[in-house]
Structure formats: C-alpha cells, structure tokens
Write a protein that holds these residues in place. Structure first.
Motif, PDB file in Angstrom:
ATOM      1  N   LEU A 127       0.834  -1.222   0.000  1.00  0.00           N
ATOM      2  CA  LEU A 127       0.000   0.000   0.000  1.00  0.00           C
ATOM      3  C   LEU A 127       0.862   1.262   0.000  1.00  0.00           C
ATOM      4  O   LEU A 127       0.564   2.238  -0.680  1.00  0.00           O
ATOM      5  CB  LEU A 127      -0.906   0.005   1.236  1.00  0.00           C
ATOM      6  N   THR A 128       1.934   1.228   0.796  1.00  0.00           N
ATOM      7  CA  THR A 128       2.825   2.392   0.881  1.00  0.00           C
ATOM      8  C   THR A 128       3.475   2.666  -0.474  1.00  0.00           C
ATOM      9  O   THR A 128       3.609   3.825  -0.895  1.00  0.00           O
ATOM     10  CB  THR A 128       3.912   2.169   1.958  1.00  0.00           C
ATOM     11  N   HIS A 129       3.871   1.588  -1.165  1.00  0.00           N
ATOM     12  CA  HIS A 129       4.463   1.728  -2.504  1.00  0.00           C
ATOM     13  C   HIS A 129       3.433   2.318  -3.476  1.00  0.00           C
ATOM     14  O   HIS A 129       3.740   3.233  -4.252  1.00  0.00           O
ATOM     15  CB  HIS A 129       4.945   0.365  -2.999  1.00  0.00           C
ATOM     16  N   HIS A 130       2.196   1.795  -3.412  1.00  0.00           N
ATOM     17  CA  HIS A 130       1.109   2.297  -4.256  1.00  0.00           C
ATOM     18  C   HIS A 130       0.827   3.772  -3.949  1.00  0.00           C
ATOM     19  O   HIS A 130       0.610   4.593  -4.858  1.00  0.00           O
ATOM     20  CB  HIS A 130      -0.144   1.448  -4.023  1.00  0.00           C
ATOM     21  N   TYR A 131       0.844   4.110  -2.663  1.00  0.00           N
ATOM     22  CA  TYR A 131       0.604   5.483  -2.192  1.00  0.00           C
ATOM     23  C   TYR A 131       1.659   6.436  -2.770  1.00  0.00           C
ATOM     24  O   TYR A 131       1.334   7.554  -3.213  1.00  0.00           O
ATOM     25  CB  TYR A 131       0.652   5.487  -0.666  1.00  0.00           C
ATOM     26  N   GLU A 132       2.898   5.966  -2.797  1.00  0.00           N
ATOM     27  CA  GLU A 132       3.999   6.790  -3.327  1.00  0.00           C
ATOM     28  C   GLU A 132       3.819   7.014  -4.831  1.00  0.00           C
ATOM     29  O   GLU A 132       4.009   8.129  -5.333  1.00  0.00           O
ATOM     30  CB  GLU A 132       5.333   6.100  -3.054  1.00  0.00           C
ATOM     31  N   ILE A 133       3.429   5.954  -5.562  1.00  0.00           N
ATOM     32  CA  ILE A 133       3.212   6.067  -7.010  1.00  0.00           C
ATOM     33  C   ILE A 133       2.085   7.055  -7.315  1.00  0.00           C
ATOM     34  O   ILE A 133       2.162   7.853  -8.268  1.00  0.00           O
ATOM     35  CB  ILE A 133       2.878   4.676  -7.610  1.00  0.00           C
ATOM     36  N   LEU A 134       1.052   7.036  -6.482  1.00  0.00           N
ATOM     37  CA  LEU A 134      -0.085   7.956  -6.683  1.00  0.00           C
ATOM     38  C   LEU A 134       0.278   9.415  -6.391  1.00  0.00           C
ATOM     39  O   LEU A 134      -0.477  10.322  -6.747  1.00  0.00           O
ATOM     40  CB  LEU A 134      -1.253   7.551  -5.774  1.00  0.00           C
ATOM     41  N   ASN A 138       3.352  14.085  -2.126  1.00  0.00           N
ATOM     42  CA  ASN A 138       3.466  15.418  -2.743  1.00  0.00           C
ATOM     43  C   ASN A 138       2.137  16.170  -2.814  1.00  0.00           C
ATOM     44  O   ASN A 138       2.120  17.375  -3.027  1.00  0.00           O
ATOM     45  CB  ASN A 138       4.004  15.286  -4.183  1.00  0.00           C
ATOM     46  N   TYR A 139       1.016  15.455  -2.661  1.00  0.00           N
ATOM     47  CA  TYR A 139      -0.268  16.097  -2.979  1.00  0.00           C
ATOM     48  C   TYR A 139      -0.608  17.260  -2.041  1.00  0.00           C
ATOM     49  O   TYR A 139      -1.247  18.230  -2.455  1.00  0.00           O
ATOM     50  CB  TYR A 139      -1.398  15.056  -2.989  1.00  0.00           C
ATOM     51  N   GLN A 140      -0.172  17.197  -0.788  1.00  0.00           N
ATOM     52  CA  GLN A 140      -0.498  18.287   0.132  1.00  0.00           C
ATOM     53  C   GLN A 140       0.208  19.585  -0.273  1.00  0.00           C
ATOM     54  O   GLN A 140      -0.403  20.654  -0.280  1.00  0.00           O
ATOM     55  CB  GLN A 140      -0.109  17.892   1.565  1.00  0.00           C
ATOM     56  N   GLY A 141       1.472  19.453  -0.653  1.00  0.00           N
ATOM     57  CA  GLY A 141       2.202  20.642  -1.113  1.00  0.00           C
ATOM     58  C   GLY A 141       1.614  21.201  -2.394  1.00  0.00           C
ATOM     59  O   GLY A 141       1.477  22.419  -2.549  1.00  0.00           O
ATOM     60  N   GLU A 142       1.244  20.311  -3.332  1.00  0.00           N
ATOM     61  CA  GLU A 142       0.642  20.751  -4.594  1.00  0.00           C
ATOM     62  C   GLU A 142      -0.691  21.463  -4.337  1.00  0.00           C
ATOM     63  O   GLU A 142      -1.000  22.472  -4.970  1.00  0.00           O
ATOM     64  CB  GLU A 142       0.408  19.545  -5.522  1.00  0.00           C
TER      65      GLU A 142
END
Length: 638
Positions: A127-134, A138-142
């Motif tokens: 899940l963590t790997h999948h989370y990183e790919i998604l 970075n999404y909070q900064g974006e």
C-alpha cells in the motif's frame, strides 16, 4: 480525443443547436462563445455527460477523464478548505485510510511472529508503494500551491467552507479540478469570482496545460491570452476557427464580407440567366435552350451568408427625482472585524452627477464601502446621504438572490408596485425575455440570463444614485456593451466597482484606488489613472502591488506538530462560528434601530425592551472580544 457528430438539442420545440459536429484534439484550448442563452453552458453539460442530447453522438477514448467547473456548485458542509481540496485525490485518500487501518491493527497486535502479522506488514508495504506512485507524499504541497495561486492565504486553509462566499467556494472547486490531472477541462465562467492576480495565475496554468480546455467566458483578454481556437454558437449553428477570440472576430467578418460579395455576384448571374430563360421561352426555336438554362439554374448551389444574432437588450436607467448637490458624504469611516481592519478613516464627498470607479485588489474594501453606502453593514465614523437621494444597488452576486423556483414573470410581478406592474412584460421584452420565455423557471436560466433578469428587476425601484459591484459578471460581450451605453446615458450619480478596463473606459470621470485600508482619488478617467500609475492595464497594477507569497514550505509544515495543526483547525472553526454570530447580531441590532426610528413609542412599549436591547449589545461586545482572543491564540501558535 473527443468527437462530436450531428449533435442536436431543443427546448420548448426550438433548437438551441441542430446537427453540429466538431472534434477536440490534445492541446486545444477552445473559447466557447455566444450570446446569453445560446447554449454554451448546455454544450458543456452535454460534453461532461451530465445532460443527454436529443440526437447525435459523442465518441471519446475509454480512459479520458473530464473535469467540469459549473456555475452552480454544491458543497458538503463541515469541511475545511484543505479537506474539500483534498477531495480531488480520491485514490490517495482511500490509500491513506487503508494505511491508517493497518497501522491501527499493527499497534494493537502482539503476535509478531504470526502469519497474519507478517501479512499485515506485506500489505502495508504494498500500500505504501502504491501510495507513493499515486503522489501521496506530494499532494499536500501541490494543493497548497494551487490554493495560494487562486488567492487563498495560509490562514484560510483550516476555515470551514461554509464561512466563504459563493465566489470563494467556486475557487475551491476550481482548485480541485486543476489538481485532478483531467484530460479535458470544461470551465464555465472561471474568472467571474477571481481577482486579477488569480486570473493571471490561472492563465499561466492553462497555457501550460497538456490536455484539452473548453472555456465559456466573456472576458476578452482572458480568452485572447489562453485560447488557440474559438467556437461560436449562434442561431443553432457553430462557427469554428483556429484563432483566439479577437483574431476570430476579424477573420469571421472577413469571411462574411467575402460571402456577401460572392452572393452578390451569384445573384447577378442568376438574374441574367432568369432573363434569358424568359426571353427564350417566348420563341419556339429557343425552347430547348431555355430548358437547358433552367436545369443549369437548378444545379447552382446558392451561397448563404452566415447569419448574425443581433438581438440586444434595450436598457435605460431613468433617474427618479433630482437630489441635492451633495449625494454622499463620509467622514472618518472605519470598518473592522475584531482586529482585522478593512477600511480606516475614509473621507469621501460625492457630488450629484459624479461618475466614479472603485478599483484595487480584492480584499481592499471596495465592496465593503459600497455596502456601507447602501447601509447594508454597520461601520464606525459618519456617512450621510444627501437630500432626496434614492440608491439603486446591484451586487456582484445579485443573481443569487433570485428565487429559482418561480418564473421570470413572477419574479418581476412580485417586485413590482401598482405603478409599474402593467409595464412588466414590456420591460422583460427590452431585456430579451419575450413571449413564452417569461414562463421559464429562474433556475433553468444561464448565468447571463439571470444577470439580465436582476438588472431588469433593479429598474422596478426608483433611484438617482446607482451603485454597481461587478455588474458585467456573466454578461455576454454584446450585453456588456449595451449596458455600458445605457450607463453612459444615465444622468444620475454612478459608482462602479470593476476590474474590467474595457468596460470602465469612457464611463467614469473619477477613480478611487483602494489600497492599505485607504482610498486615493484620481481626478480623471481610467486611462488617466493608469497613466498616473505608469502602467498599461489594471492587471499591471495587481502585478506591481503584488506581495510575493511564499509558496508552501513543506519542510516547515512537517515540523509543525500534529497537535498544533489540530488545535489551529479547532480554533479556526470556533472563529468562523463567532464571525457568523457577530454578523447575525449586527443585523438584529440594525433592525431594532430602524424600528426605533420609525415607531419609537410602540417599540419601547414592548416588555423589557431596553434590557433585551442592551443584552444584545453586551453580547456583541463580548463576541468581538472572543474573536480577538481566538485570533491572538491562532497567531501565537503559528
């Protein structure tokens, strides 16, 4: 990427558009234009598959993702700005929930050597790997970058969306769309609620956007700066050119002139042929030649000239009575919410017949002063209206006050009086609501049609001073020009809040610039003001005055403890609640003050009147103190 073939849709037996076809390709940034009610918003709804056409087909690739910014949006209450913006990342948020669930299980278990425990570790790793790919890290900064680009300050992030106006909620919805990595963006009037700084940011974003953008907008400069193609809907047909708006207008006029010239030449040829046919028919020996010419004439493809939809509003603003020489006088006017000062020591003298523009960045107090002038909000200092002054006010969200569940005609009849009730249909006709159209429900009208109705309704009340806050929002370009001409003929006093230089040109003779809680007077038109400020455009003022904002420092955010973030979120919720109570109490006290002025004896005769009145004032003072204390606590944590 997307094919539209023989698309048709009708309302009430009349076609909005009939059998139109076009294709959208990667890199297309299309300006979808046309008069109010031509079908632009309907076209976007069909492209987004929110509405079905009567006939025709839309074909697109299976994996194509479409984002649609509508004029009317619904929000789930109780979310903060950040929470709502994060809704753009459904997959990431789902992955976060799964990761939290597994972490909670791991924290509770002690069977470290068991197969089930090891399986949880494996699932967490996957899940963590999948989370990183998604893009989970970075999404909070974006999100913060996009929100700040659209005008939100960092302190706004933890405020509830319920406390923002419709315009600011629209910005949140726009932020979500820009964060979703859609292949096609459909934007219905995206600039209506943006200040110039945010418009410039959005222009830059869209110019670099890799997918397809279709924009409905009446902002000529925005269309010219963003689009590379223009599709106009007019009288049920479309006109499609690979040019931005201004270039399209020139090209379309050239094409029309060529069509007229060719049609004229063809008409001459047809006329000469018809004369020969009549001449040959009379002679038996030439009958076969006449028949030959008739066949030739039947085969000619008649040249048609593109029709122009020239229906426009017929607007005039008559003054009610002649007011005194001084219509508005302000002395030391101040407005603050707690410690947040909006306006400070404003002095203003407006004489009869003045034509004034209020300009400056959003949040500098233009709308606030307009609302103080019409006595909609409380203030400190003195503001007096002159003898015989009657004010007409058009708010920038005026159309939102219309009841969507009643018809156009009922809207006008409900607002009319005995003197003008008989003129309602004629007035609606002048604003292009004719025949059976007046029986349409308000909720089915486009944004521009609602604004036209709001303008029409405004004329039911007598006035000699007209205060208008962004009146051109949603109006098509022809309607904007008609409104401008009507305001130029208006013999009363005019105060205009606007970001639109084209609209302001030739319309006002005094400019007040709002900046740093003060106003500065420029005795000239908008061009004189820009010349004095040594810039070419109102946009340049915003660029020049722009305070450089620090974009999302993620390291600093990471350092802030989880407890602090939770506390700030809770305090902001409390702050929003207190602000809401303050506004409600101020309105209640204002209503009591009006009752005292009108029916003093009856009002004070009410049981325990003065005790209740004083209690409201004491509560207001207490709430203001609470507001300041909460704000100080938030500032200290930050």
């Amino acid at each position: 990427m997307l094919n539209i073939h023989n698309l048709s849709i009708s309302f009430g037996g009349e076609y909005l558009f009939e059998e139109i076809s076009f294709r959208l390709n990667t890199g297309d940034r299309v300006g979808l234009i046309g008069k109010n009610g031509a079908g632009k918003s309907t076209m976007l709804k069909i492209l987004s598959k929110e509405q079905e056409p009567d006939s025709g087909q839309i074909a697109m690739d299976k994996e194509v993702k479409i984002g649609f910014l509508k004029q009317d949006i619904d929000f789930v209450l109780g979310r903060t700005v950040l929470d709502e913006a994060y809704e753009a990342f459904i997959d990431i948020k789902n992955a976060e929930r799964e990761i939290d669930k597994i972490n909670a299980q791991l924290a509770e278990r002690t069977d470290y050597e068991s197969e089930e425990y090891n399986q949880l570790i494996t699932d967490l790793s996957d899940l963590t790997h999948h989370y990183e790919i998604l893009g989970g890290y970075n999404y909070q900064g974006e999100t913060e970058k996009v929100l700040q680009g659209l005008g939100f300050m960092r302190e706004d992030f933890d405020r509830l969306t319920d406390t923002f106006s419709g315009g600011w909620r629209m910005r949140i919805e726009l932020a979500k769309l820009l964060l979703q990595n859609n292949d096609i963006l459909l934007l219905d009037e995206p600039t209506n609620h943006l200040d110039i700084e945010s418009i410039i940011w959005l222009e830059s974003f869209l110019r670099n956007y890799a997918g397809v953008v279709v924009i409905v907008s009446h902002d000529k400069m925005f269309l010219d700066n963003v689009t590379n193609r223009t599709i106009e809907i007019s009288l049920g047909r479309i006109y499609d050119y690979n040019k931005p708006y201004s270039e399209y207008l020139v090209l379309r006029e050239e094409v029309r002139e060529q069509q007229l010239a060719t049609q004229k030449n063809q008409s001459k040829q047809i006329e000469q042929t018809e004369k020969l046919i009549e001449k040959f028919r009379a002679k038996a020996s030439k009958a076969s030649m006449a028949q030959s010419l008739i066949k030739k004439l039947d085969k000619i493809e008649r040249i048609e000239v593109d029709e122009d939809d020239n229906a426009v509003m017929n607007v005039s603003f008559p003054i009610s009575v002649q007011p005194g020489k001084v219509v508005i006088e302000a002395d030391g006017v101040r407005k603050a919410y707690g410690e947040k000062q909006i306006l400070s020591d404003i002095d203003l003298l407006v004489e009869r017949g003045s034509k004034i523009a209020f300009v400056g960045q959003n949040g500098q107090g233009k709308t606030t002063l307009a609302k103080i002038i019409i006595n909609e909000i409380s203030h400190e200092g003195v503001l007096k209206l002159g003898h015989n002054v009657q004010i007409g006010y058009f708010a920038q969200n005026q159309s939102e006050y219309l009841d969507g569940d009643i018809t156009i005609h009922e809207t006008m009849i409900n607002a009319a009086n005995e003197k003008n009730r008989s003129k309602v249909r004629d007035m609606l006709g002048a604003f292009l609501f004719r025949g059976d159209e007046v029986d349409k429900k308000v909720k089915v009208l486009s944004g521009g049609e609602r604004n036209r109705l709001a303008l029409c309704k405004l004329l039911l009340e007598p006035f000699n001073v007209l205060v208008m806050d962004e009146p051109t929002n949603h109006l098509d370009i022809k309607s904007k020009n008609i409104l401008k001409e009507a305001l130029q003929r208006f013999e009363g006093t005019l105060i205009l809040v606007s970001h639109d230089r084209d609209f302001l040109q030739g319309l006002t003779n005094t400019v007040y610039e709002f900046k740093n809680k003060q106003i500065k007077e420029y005795l000239g038109d908008i061009d004189f003001y820009l010349e004095e400020r040594r810039v070419n455009d109102l946009r340049d003022i915003e660029k020049k005055d722009k305070v450089v904002k620090t974009v999302s420092d993620t390291k600093e955010t990471a350092k802030r403890s989880y407890e602090d973030q939770k506390k700030i979120k809770s305090l902001n919720n409390k702050l929003s609640n207190v602000e809401s109570k303050i506004n409600k109490l101020e309105k209640e006290i204002k209503e009591i003050d009006v009752e005292l002025a009108i029916n003093y004896d009856e009002t004070i005769a009410q049981p325990d009147f003065f005790d209740k009145y004083q209690a409201k004032k004491d509560l207001l003072l207490s709430l203001m103190e609470d507001w300041e204390a909460l704000q100080e606590e938030i500032d200290s944590i930050k």
